[in-house]
Design a protein around this motif. Sequence first.
Motif, PDB file in Angstrom:
ATOM      1  N   LYS A 193       7.934 -34.344  -8.535  1.00  0.00           N
ATOM      2  CA  LYS A 193       8.805 -34.618  -7.395  1.00  0.00           C
ATOM      3  C   LYS A 193      10.025 -33.698  -7.485  1.00  0.00           C
ATOM      4  N   GLY A 194      10.403 -33.129  -6.356  1.00  0.00           N
ATOM      5  CA  GLY A 194      11.565 -32.247  -6.325  1.00  0.00           C
ATOM      6  C   GLY A 194      11.228 -30.775  -6.519  1.00  0.00           C
ATOM      7  N   LEU A 195       9.985 -30.482  -6.918  1.00  0.00           N
ATOM      8  CA  LEU A 195       9.549 -29.091  -7.071  1.00  0.00           C
ATOM      9  C   LEU A 195       8.471 -28.789  -6.034  1.00  0.00           C
ATOM     10  N   GLU A 196       8.192 -27.512  -5.857  1.00  0.00           N
ATOM     11  CA  GLU A 196       7.180 -27.090  -4.892  1.00  0.00           C
ATOM     12  C   GLU A 196       6.116 -26.267  -5.593  1.00  0.00           C
ATOM     13  N   GLU A 197       4.995 -26.095  -4.934  1.00  0.00           N
ATOM     14  CA  GLU A 197       3.930 -25.252  -5.470  1.00  0.00           C
ATOM     15  C   GLU A 197       3.502 -24.251  -4.415  1.00  0.00           C
ATOM     16  N   ILE A 198       3.045 -23.105  -4.881  1.00  0.00           N
ATOM     17  CA  ILE A 198       2.397 -22.150  -3.989  1.00  0.00           C
ATOM     18  C   ILE A 198       1.151 -21.638  -4.693  1.00  0.00           C
ATOM     19  N   MET A 199       0.185 -21.272  -3.876  1.00  0.00           N
ATOM     20  CA  MET A 199      -1.054 -20.687  -4.396  1.00  0.00           C
ATOM     21  C   MET A 199      -1.034 -19.199  -4.077  1.00  0.00           C
ATOM     22  N   ILE A 200      -1.224 -18.401  -5.101  1.00  0.00           N
ATOM     23  CA  ILE A 200      -1.321 -16.958  -4.914  1.00  0.00           C
ATOM     24  C   ILE A 200      -2.817 -16.647  -4.800  1.00  0.00           C
ATOM     25  N   PRO A 201      -3.256 -16.082  -3.674  1.00  0.00           N
ATOM     26  CA  PRO A 201      -4.692 -15.835  -3.481  1.00  0.00           C
ATOM     27  C   PRO A 201      -5.195 -14.617  -4.258  1.00  0.00           C
ATOM     28  N   ASN A 202      -6.516 -14.493  -4.342  1.00  0.00           N
ATOM     29  CA  ASN A 202      -7.117 -13.267  -4.883  1.00  0.00           C
ATOM     30  C   ASN A 202      -6.573 -12.097  -4.079  1.00  0.00           C
ATOM     31  N   GLN A 203      -6.070 -11.090  -4.752  1.00  0.00           N
ATOM     32  CA  GLN A 203      -5.538  -9.921  -4.048  1.00  0.00           C
ATOM     33  C   GLN A 203      -5.681  -8.681  -4.907  1.00  0.00           C
ATOM     34  N   GLU A 204      -5.618  -7.542  -4.252  1.00  0.00           N
ATOM     35  CA  GLU A 204      -5.500  -6.249  -4.927  1.00  0.00           C
ATOM     36  C   GLU A 204      -4.014  -5.931  -5.025  1.00  0.00           C
ATOM     37  N   TYR A 205      -3.594  -5.367  -6.158  1.00  0.00           N
ATOM     38  CA  TYR A 205      -2.185  -5.051  -6.371  1.00  0.00           C
ATOM     39  C   TYR A 205      -1.999  -3.640  -6.887  1.00  0.00           C
ATOM     40  N   CYS A 206      -0.852  -3.102  -6.577  1.00  0.00           N
ATOM     41  CA  CYS A 206      -0.368  -1.892  -7.210  1.00  0.00           C
ATOM     42  C   CYS A 206       0.797  -2.361  -8.087  1.00  0.00           C
ATOM     43  N   ARG A 207       0.743  -2.029  -9.381  1.00  0.00           N
ATOM     44  CA  ARG A 207       1.777  -2.513 -10.307  1.00  0.00           C
ATOM     45  C   ARG A 207       2.815  -1.425 -10.556  1.00  0.00           C
ATOM     46  N   PHE A 208       4.074  -1.834 -10.447  1.00  0.00           N
ATOM     47  CA  PHE A 208       5.209  -0.970 -10.756  1.00  0.00           C
ATOM     48  C   PHE A 208       5.938  -1.569 -11.951  1.00  0.00           C
ATOM     49  N   LYS A 209       6.585  -0.728 -12.729  1.00  0.00           N
ATOM     50  CA  LYS A 209       7.352  -1.211 -13.875  1.00  0.00           C
ATOM     51  C   LYS A 209       8.818  -0.879 -13.657  1.00  0.00           C
ATOM     52  N   ALA A 210       9.643  -1.929 -13.599  1.00  0.00           N
ATOM     53  CA  ALA A 210      11.094  -1.741 -13.538  1.00  0.00           C
ATOM     54  C   ALA A 210      11.583  -1.709 -14.983  1.00  0.00           C
ATOM     55  N   LYS A 211      12.366  -0.697 -15.320  1.00  0.00           N
ATOM     56  CA  LYS A 211      12.816  -0.551 -16.713  1.00  0.00           C
ATOM     57  C   LYS A 211      14.263  -0.076 -16.712  1.00  0.00           C
ATOM     58  N   GLY A 212      15.086  -0.754 -17.508  1.00  0.00           N
ATOM     59  CA  GLY A 212      16.476  -0.354 -17.606  1.00  0.00           C
ATOM     60  C   GLY A 212      17.408  -1.545 -17.614  1.00  0.00           C
ATOM     61  N   VAL A 213      18.603  -1.340 -17.068  1.00  0.00           N
ATOM     62  CA  VAL A 213      19.627  -2.385 -17.043  1.00  0.00           C
ATOM     63  C   VAL A 213      19.381  -3.306 -15.845  1.00  0.00           C
ATOM     64  N   MET A 214      19.368  -4.617 -16.111  1.00  0.00           N
ATOM     65  CA  MET A 214      19.194  -5.607 -15.040  1.00  0.00           C
ATOM     66  C   MET A 214      20.495  -5.743 -14.278  1.00  0.00           C
ATOM     67  N   THR A 215      20.506  -6.026 -13.069  1.00  0.00           N
ATOM     68  CA  THR A 215      19.410  -6.190 -12.141  1.00  0.00           C
ATOM     69  C   THR A 215      19.180  -4.891 -11.366  1.00  0.00           C
ATOM     70  N   GLY A 216      19.947  -3.884 -11.724  1.00  0.00           N
ATOM     71  CA  GLY A 216      19.851  -2.591 -11.053  1.00  0.00           C
ATOM     72  C   GLY A 216      18.472  -1.959 -11.132  1.00  0.00           C
ATOM     73  N   CYS A 217      17.783  -2.143 -12.275  1.00  0.00           N
ATOM     74  CA  CYS A 217      16.451  -1.533 -12.412  1.00  0.00           C
ATOM     75  C   CYS A 217      15.463  -2.161 -11.432  1.00  0.00           C
ATOM     76  N   ILE A 218      15.653  -3.440 -11.107  1.00  0.00           N
ATOM     77  CA  ILE A 218      14.787  -4.119 -10.133  1.00  0.00           C
ATOM     78  C   ILE A 218      15.045  -3.526  -8.745  1.00  0.00           C
ATOM     79  N   THR A 219      16.310  -3.433  -8.376  1.00  0.00           N
ATOM     80  CA  THR A 219      16.688  -2.870  -7.074  1.00  0.00           C
ATOM     81  C   THR A 219      16.163  -1.449  -6.926  1.00  0.00           C
ATOM     82  N   ASP A 220      16.341  -0.629  -7.966  1.00  0.00           N
ATOM     83  CA  ASP A 220      15.884   0.757  -7.918  1.00  0.00           C
ATOM     84  C   ASP A 220      14.369   0.851  -7.732  1.00  0.00           C
ATOM     85  N   THR A 221      13.638  -0.012  -8.411  1.00  0.00           N
ATOM     86  CA  THR A 221      12.177   0.006  -8.300  1.00  0.00           C
ATOM     87  C   THR A 221      11.733  -0.426  -6.912  1.00  0.00           C
ATOM     88  N   TRP A 222      12.409  -1.432  -6.335  1.00  0.00           N
ATOM     89  CA  TRP A 222      12.064  -1.849  -4.969  1.00  0.00           C
ATOM     90  C   TRP A 222      12.323  -0.709  -3.980  1.00  0.00           C
TER      91      TRP A 222
END
Length: 153
Positions: free
Chosen positions: A85-114
């Motif tokens: 109770k109080g939490l939610e769930e989501i189902m992630i379906p079967n999918q094809e993905y392209c994987r990227f790696k964010a590396k460096g100082v957080m949270t800037g490395c995430i922003t840069d990778t996006w």
Amino acid sequence: MTEKKSDFKLVGLTLNGKTINQNNQSTVDCGNLWQNFETGKIFDLIPEKLSNEIYAVYFNYEKDETTPFSYFIGCKVDMNSKTPKGLEEIMIPNQEYCRFKAKGVMTGCITDTWKKIWNSDIKRKFGFDFEVYDERSQDWSNAEVDIYISTID
């Protein structure tokens, strides 16, 4: 190079309403949801976690990265586990993905990778995209985060 991932279930928190990548709105909204996840000790409330990884999911896109989308933070659980109770769930379906790696100082490395993702020529599905935070992302001065982008088969 793409990789296929089977469907899985996540339990955690969903952002109320949608957010958008304009005027820093998604940074504020997603940051606030992370604050709620941390201060509410949501990680500890999720039963039957399959790992210590935390997933940040972008989904329910209205069209693409320039339009509103939904955001979720949670952990992978057994498909048959009950959502507390109080939490939610989501189902992630079967999918094809392209994987990227964010590396460096957080949270800037995430922003840069996006930014690289947005400027790439991959054929995005705008299905369920997600970041995976694990032991490699603990040191914010030298973090590593995998970002999975759903692609058109």
